[in-house]
Design an enzyme around this catalytic site. Structure first.
Site, short mmCIF file in Angstrom:
data_model
loop_
_atom_site.label_atom_id
_atom_site.label_comp_id
_atom_site.label_asym_id
_atom_site.label_seq_id
_atom_site.Cartn_x
_atom_site.Cartn_y
_atom_site.Cartn_z
N TYR A 1 1.74 4.03 -0.32
CA TYR A 1 2.39 4.09 1.00
C TYR A 1 2.95 2.73 1.38
O TYR A 1 2.64 1.71 0.74
CB TYR A 1 1.41 4.58 2.06
N ARG B 1 7.81 -3.86 -2.81
CA ARG B 1 6.39 -3.58 -3.04
C ARG B 1 6.16 -2.08 -3.27
O ARG B 1 5.30 -1.70 -4.08
CB ARG B 1 5.55 -4.07 -1.85
N ARG C 1 -5.65 21.46 -9.62
CA ARG C 1 -6.53 20.28 -9.67
C ARG C 1 -7.09 20.04 -11.06
O ARG C 1 -7.79 20.87 -11.62
CB ARG C 1 -7.69 20.44 -8.67
N HIS D 1 -7.89 16.18 -13.44
CA HIS D 1 -7.78 14.72 -13.31
C HIS D 1 -6.57 14.10 -14.02
O HIS D 1 -5.89 13.27 -13.44
CB HIS D 1 -9.07 14.04 -13.75
N LYS E 1 -0.62 -0.77 -3.18
CA LYS E 1 -0.77 -0.22 -1.82
C LYS E 1 -1.05 1.29 -1.91
O LYS E 1 -0.21 2.13 -1.59
CB LYS E 1 0.46 -0.53 -0.96
N GLU F 1 -9.42 -10.54 2.82
CA GLU F 1 -8.38 -10.17 3.79
C GLU F 1 -9.00 -9.23 4.80
O GLU F 1 -10.20 -8.97 4.77
CB GLU F 1 -7.19 -9.52 3.08
N LEU G 1 -4.03 -7.42 -0.95
CA LEU G 1 -2.69 -6.86 -0.92
C LEU G 1 -1.74 -8.01 -0.56
O LEU G 1 -1.96 -8.70 0.44
CB LEU G 1 -2.57 -5.75 0.13
N1 PDD Z 1 -1.42 -2.55 6.16
N2 PDD Z 1 -3.78 -6.15 3.54
C1 PDD Z 1 -4.02 -4.83 3.64
C2 PDD Z 1 -5.27 -4.28 3.03
C3 PDD Z 1 -3.10 -3.99 4.28
O1 PDD Z 1 -3.33 -2.67 4.36
C4 PDD Z 1 -1.94 -4.56 4.88
C5 PDD Z 1 -0.91 -3.70 5.59
C6 PDD Z 1 -1.75 -5.94 4.77
C7 PDD Z 1 -0.54 -6.62 5.35
O2 PDD Z 1 0.63 -6.25 4.65
P1 PDD Z 1 2.07 -6.30 5.34
O3 PDD Z 1 2.21 -7.67 5.90
O4 PDD Z 1 3.00 -6.05 4.24
O5 PDD Z 1 2.06 -5.22 6.39
C8 PDD Z 1 -2.68 -6.70 4.09
C9 PDD Z 1 -0.57 -1.60 6.83
C10 PDD Z 1 0.16 -2.17 7.99
C11 PDD Z 1 -1.40 -0.37 7.17
O6 PDD Z 1 -2.21 0.00 6.33
O7 PDD Z 1 -1.24 0.19 8.25
#
Ligand code: PDD
Length: 286
Positions: A33, A52, A100, A102, A149, A181, A206
């Protein structure tokens, strides 16, 4: 007005939008996503988010559901059809619908694509930034490839729920004594030397798009940045702390686990960086 979602080629009322129960996203969290910010009709950091998106899909060997060119059109349309000026656009692709099992289904199965948009108000974000947010800490129990992501977010939502129950806006995740993070944002501190410190890119965080643009802003302002791990003790002793994400931009952190950071108010460098980030995004978009 009914909210509108995009689902596999059609714009439909959100209340009627749905996917097959055998979608691999639903059954295996087999998908990726992005969350992109639109302010006053302009996408911020769009190129970074699309790049990304492509990297996450490639890492999981999921085909692009549609070209980036077509995706940009859908991103704009979903904002327009919801009559929004400023919005957060959510887009998700999964490996598609298959009985379903895997292993990946064959190439005959097309990936699924869903987009939604919800209202964003920069003024609200600015108001929150003027006060700052509290964070708690939680163990980082995620898998070893959080640079992808992926929609598989159980550890993130569990830690975010714990934060919410504690009256905090975010949880900072700890692995081997270091802050990696936040659950949905990147973590930063300003140390005693006035340097910005944030965890280096790699498989353990991320790589935030906001983080990337902010590194550029810091360089323009001649602020020294050190991309290295920092401990919880470093964070507690920091002059300032903040987090970055598309949903928060640059957001001051004023307390960590109930300990005030600095004087417990948003730090001056943090606020300068927030302004610089907003300026930079407006300039790039316009
Ligand atoms: N999340 N780290 C994680 C684990 C994240 O899920 C996100 C973003 C970031 C920051 O990434 P960016 O600057 O590209 O938004 C860092 C989004 C906003 C979400 O899951 O809603």
């Amino acid at each position: 007005m009914a909210q509108i979602a995009y689902v596999n080629g059609a714009y439909v009322p959100l209340s009627e939008a749905g996917v097959n129960i055998e979608d691999r996203g639903y059954q295996f969290a087999d998908g990726v996503y992005e969350v992109c910010l639109v302010v006053d009709g302009q996408f911020w950091d769009e190129a970074g988010h699309l790049a990304r998106w492509g990297r996450s899909l490639d890492a999981l060997s999921i085909r692009r559901p549609i070209s980036d060119r077509a995706l940009k059109i859908v991103m704009n349309q979903v904002v327009r059809k919801n009559r929004l000026d400023s919005a957060l656009v959510y887009m998700q692709a999964t490996r598609g619908v298959a009985p379903r099992n895997h292993p990946f289904p064959g190439d005959a199965v097309s990936p699924s694509l869903v987009l939604t948009a919800r209202r964003f108000r920069l003024e609200n974000s600015n108001q929150i930034a003027a006060r700052g947010v509290n964070v708690i800490t939680a163990p980082d129990i995620r898998w070893a490839r959080v640079d992808i992501k992926s929609i598989s977010l159980l550890p993130n939502i569990l830690a975010k729920e714990a934060a919410q129950r504690a009256g905090a806006g975010e949880a900072w995740l700890l692995r081997d004594g270091a802050v990696t993070e936040g659950t949905s944002s990147n973590a930063w501190i300003v140390n005693a030397a006035g340097e910005l410190v944030t965890h280096p890119k790699g498989h353990a965080i991320l790589g935030g798009i906001t983080r990337e643009t902010l590194l550029h802003c810091a360089a323009s302002l001649q602020i020294k940045v050190v991309e290295k791990q920092f401990s919880l003790a470093d964070a507690m002793a920091a002059r300032e702390a903040f987090l970055t994400s598309a949903t928060n931009l640059v957001m001051p952190v004023v307390k960590i686990d109930e300990k005030k950071i600095g004087d417990g108010r948003p730090g001056p460098l943090t606020m300068r960086l927030r302004e610089a980030y907003i300026r930079e995004c407006r300039a790039r978009a316009g």
